[in-house]
Design a protein around this motif. Structure first.
Motif, mmCIF file in Angstrom:
data_model
loop_
_atom_site.group_PDB
_atom_site.id
_atom_site.type_symbol
_atom_site.label_atom_id
_atom_site.label_comp_id
_atom_site.label_asym_id
_atom_site.label_seq_id
_atom_site.Cartn_x
_atom_site.Cartn_y
_atom_site.Cartn_z
ATOM 1 N N MET A 102 0.877 -1.248 -0.012
ATOM 2 C CA MET A 102 -0.017 0.088 0.017
ATOM 3 C C MET A 102 0.789 1.145 -0.071
ATOM 4 N N ALA A 103 2.044 1.128 0.731
ATOM 5 C CA ALA A 103 2.862 2.490 0.770
ATOM 6 C C ALA A 103 3.359 2.655 -0.704
ATOM 7 N N SER A 104 3.912 1.611 -1.232
ATOM 8 C CA SER A 104 4.113 1.692 -2.581
ATOM 9 C C SER A 104 3.338 2.206 -3.736
ATOM 10 N N CYS A 105 2.320 1.679 -3.608
ATOM 11 C CA CYS A 105 1.038 2.156 -4.254
ATOM 12 C C CYS A 105 0.873 3.925 -4.155
ATOM 13 N N PHE A 106 0.625 4.382 -2.776
ATOM 14 C CA PHE A 106 0.594 5.607 -2.588
ATOM 15 C C PHE A 106 1.861 6.311 -3.252
ATOM 16 N N HIS A 107 3.024 5.825 -2.898
ATOM 17 C CA HIS A 107 4.200 6.411 -3.521
ATOM 18 C C HIS A 107 4.277 6.660 -4.919
ATOM 19 N N LEU A 108 3.847 5.540 -5.762
ATOM 20 C CA LEU A 108 3.765 5.989 -7.391
ATOM 21 C C LEU A 108 2.641 7.129 -7.417
ATOM 22 N N TYR A 140 15.409 3.928 2.090
ATOM 23 C CA TYR A 140 15.412 4.753 0.878
ATOM 24 C C TYR A 140 14.070 5.581 0.611
ATOM 25 N N THR A 141 13.177 4.678 0.795
ATOM 26 C CA THR A 141 11.576 4.951 0.443
ATOM 27 C C THR A 141 11.314 5.978 1.372
ATOM 28 N N TYR A 142 11.478 5.486 2.728
ATOM 29 C CA TYR A 142 11.219 6.445 3.818
ATOM 30 C C TYR A 142 11.478 7.883 3.871
ATOM 31 N N GLY A 143 13.047 7.903 3.334
ATOM 32 C CA GLY A 143 13.631 9.111 3.340
ATOM 33 C C GLY A 143 13.036 10.168 2.217
ATOM 34 N N ILE A 144 12.806 9.417 1.012
ATOM 35 C CA ILE A 144 12.048 10.178 0.231
ATOM 36 C C ILE A 144 10.434 10.669 0.624
ATOM 37 N N ALA A 145 9.915 9.823 0.927
ATOM 38 C CA ALA A 145 8.422 10.494 1.570
ATOM 39 C C ALA A 145 8.550 11.378 2.600
ATOM 40 N N LYS A 146 9.553 11.380 3.413
ATOM 41 C CA LYS A 146 9.680 12.285 4.525
ATOM 42 C C LYS A 146 10.038 13.478 3.940
ATOM 43 N N ALA A 147 11.126 13.472 2.955
ATOM 44 C CA ALA A 147 11.637 14.782 2.319
ATOM 45 C C ALA A 147 10.386 15.553 1.387
ATOM 46 N N LYS A 158 1.958 9.457 -5.707
ATOM 47 C CA LYS A 158 2.697 10.670 -5.011
ATOM 48 C C LYS A 158 1.857 11.273 -4.113
ATOM 49 N N GLN A 159 1.151 10.329 -3.292
ATOM 50 C CA GLN A 159 0.406 10.822 -2.025
ATOM 51 C C GLN A 159 1.129 10.293 -0.722
ATOM 52 N N PHE A 160 2.145 11.087 -0.679
ATOM 53 C CA PHE A 160 3.284 10.719 0.345
ATOM 54 C C PHE A 160 2.617 10.837 1.810
ATOM 55 N N GLU A 161 1.855 11.536 2.106
ATOM 56 C CA GLU A 161 1.242 11.684 3.695
ATOM 57 C C GLU A 161 0.859 10.251 3.447
ATOM 58 N N ASP A 162 0.022 9.756 2.796
ATOM 59 C CA ASP A 162 -0.856 8.512 3.006
ATOM 60 C C ASP A 162 0.419 7.329 2.998
ATOM 61 N N GLU A 163 1.267 7.436 2.243
ATOM 62 C CA GLU A 163 2.250 6.346 2.031
ATOM 63 C C GLU A 163 2.925 6.392 3.443
ATOM 64 N N LEU A 164 3.433 7.528 4.343
ATOM 65 C CA LEU A 164 3.944 7.652 5.528
ATOM 66 C C LEU A 164 2.958 6.923 6.501
#
Length: 508
Positions: A322-328, A354-361, A330-336
């Protein structure tokens, strides 16, 4: 087998010697040899038993030659074995009509029929259904130790590796040289520890003359050796061991051979979470490499299918999907939300960081993002442009533009170093780190003297001058700015230099 061959060489073959040799060869996993004997018997025996056709069909099935296996099965008289073989073949050929026909003929009171049903449930990914059948049979047949192995295989598939190991113990105590049980124990060790621990378990089989020819052992040895000889060993196993195709795809991904991976998996209809996830990963790479929104959309759907399924939604892989889905998306708040829910379990994995760092940034939490990105150990990840660009952005936003500049200095000159300079120039300008913005724009202008970079450089240099007037920038940096301005063949730059000189003279 040794006795049969000895008696034959001594000129005193046992009755039905060929029949027993075929039987032994089959149970040793030497299916080609067993098939050859059976065909010789069918062609040369004075009164061949038509039941031998179904035995030949069993050999062909294990060799992955399903169409031939079905022909041989049809040539045999009706029997329970014929039904079970037909059921397996229909499953492997994805023939749902024949699968249901054979399913209806299976008897709920027959141990062999129920084992067949459980086996097909297992290979179709319905692991819980298979486990339920094995548990019931184990209650009724406690002395049948093999049922422990089958149930252990189910627990392995459901990620209960410790339970799987416990179930294997009674069987291994009775049969310490069992290839199947030792192999499964090694697989559990691989999941719980690593490939080295798995190979230690497999050492027991080194003395076995049959282990080296066992196809599953060959397959798993490649995995335990981190893919060594994968492209030599695995391709011939694709039609025999379902996981072989998927593991070839994995090793193509590791080698960044994304189109080769896609060609292998594009026609695979996923039926298990692992297949959905692997297909999603491949589609993600193809989508990003070829800028294909179609493949990105497919990847989103595959990730969401796993992440929202009732059986996977509360598992670590399900939440990561689900995190990967939201990452693609670009819904980063939901991803986190999903990444934070699994952080305590996988927070030290480089892929997670890596993924967490990008989402936080992407959500403006630059300090947390920098901490995650700097914790990554994988040198290959740290060399990627994406990694350096995000890390540079984080460092700039938490007050360390000098460290972002060092990232650029440590790169070799390339198109990626040019792109990193653009990130540093623009982000430094946005946060008021004008000195490093000026340095970046200065290099950019010299490489590509267009008006955008010239204007950026002029604005950044004026910004340094203003900060020097305000007493928050050093005279040394101002001197460097004057040198940068002189490098530009532009009258406006000369005007700025003159203004700075007058101010400096008046404020000695």
């Amino acid at each position: 087998m040794a006795l049969l061959e000895f008696e034959e060489q001594a000129g005193e073959p046992l009755d039905n010697s060929d029949h027993w040799k075929a039987f032994c060869s089959f149970h040793l996993g030497e299916y080609e040899k067993a098939l050859k004997i059976l065909r010789h018997m069918l062609e040369n025996a004075p009164d061949p038993d038509p039941q031998w056709h179904v035995y030949a069909g069993c050999c062909l099935f294990f060799l992955g030659r399903y169409e031939e296996a079905e022909r041989e099965a049809r040539a045999a008289p009706t029997s329970k074995l014929q039904t079970r073989l037909g059921f397996h073949i229909a499953h492997r050929r994805d023939d749902s009509t024949k699968l249901m026909q054979h399913h209806q003929k299976l008897s709920p009171s027959s141990l062999e029929d129920q084992l067949t049903l459980a086996s097909v449930h297992y290979t179709r990914g319905h692991v819980q259904e298979a486990a339920d059948i094995y548990k019931k049979m184990l209650l009724e047949n406690r002395d049948n130790l093999a049922l422990n192995v089958y149930l252990a295989m189910c627990y392995y598939k459901m990620d209960y590796y410790d339970y799987s190991m416990e179930l294997l113990n009674p069987y291994l105590k009775a049969y310490p040289d069992s290839i199947t049980a030792i192999n499964l124990k090694a697989c559990n060790k691989y999941r719980l520890l690593n490939g080295k621990a798995a190979k230690e378990e497999m050492k027991v089989l080194e003395a076995s003359p049959f282990a080296n020819e066992n196809l599953l052992v060959k397959h798993n040895t490649v995995i335990f050796n981190d893919g060594e000889r994968a492209f030599q060993v695995l391709p011939p196993l694709v039609d025999v061991i379902p996981e072989a195709r998927l593991n070839i795809v994995v090793f193509h991904l590791r080698n960044k051979e994304y189109h080769e991976a896609y060609n292998l998996i594009k026609d695979v209809e996923p039926s298990t979470p692992q297949e959905y996830i692997l297909k999603a990963v491949v589609c993600t790479h193809i989508g990003q490499q070829d800028d294909s929104s179609e493949h990105i959309k497919l990847a989103q759907n595959y990730y969401q299918t796993v992440g929202s399924s009732p059986s996977e939604c509360d598992t670590i892989p399900g939440r990561q999907c689900m995190a990967s889905c939201f990452h693609l998306l670009k819904q980063f708040e939901d991803e986190l939300v999903y990444l934070d829910s699994v952080k305590s379990y996988v927070g030290s994995d480089d892929e997670f960081l890596y993924t967490y760092g990008i989402a936080k940034a992407a959500t403006g939490s630059y300090s947390d993002a920098a901490e995650a990105l700097l914790a990554i150990q994988n040198e290959e990840y740290r060399a990627e442009f994406s990694y350096m660009a995000w890390l540079a952005r984080c460092l700039i936003n938490i007050g360390y533009p000098n460290k972002a500049w060092e990232l650029y200095l440590n790169m070799e000159t390339s198109s990626e170093s040019f792109r990193l300079l653009e990130v540093i120039a623009n982000d430094c300008y946005k946060v008021g780190a004008f000195f490093y913005a000026a340095k970046a724009f200065d290099v950019l202008e010299r490489v590509d003297p267009n008006s955008t970079f010239l204007e950026g450089k002029r604005g950044a240099c004026v910004g340094v001058f203003q900060m020097c007037i305000a007493g928050v920038e050093t005279h040394k940096h101002l001197q460097e700015v004057v040198s940068m301005l002189r490098n530009s063949n532009n009258p406006q730059m000369n005007t700025i230099v003159t203004t700075i000189r007058r101010w400096a003279k008046a404020n000695k």
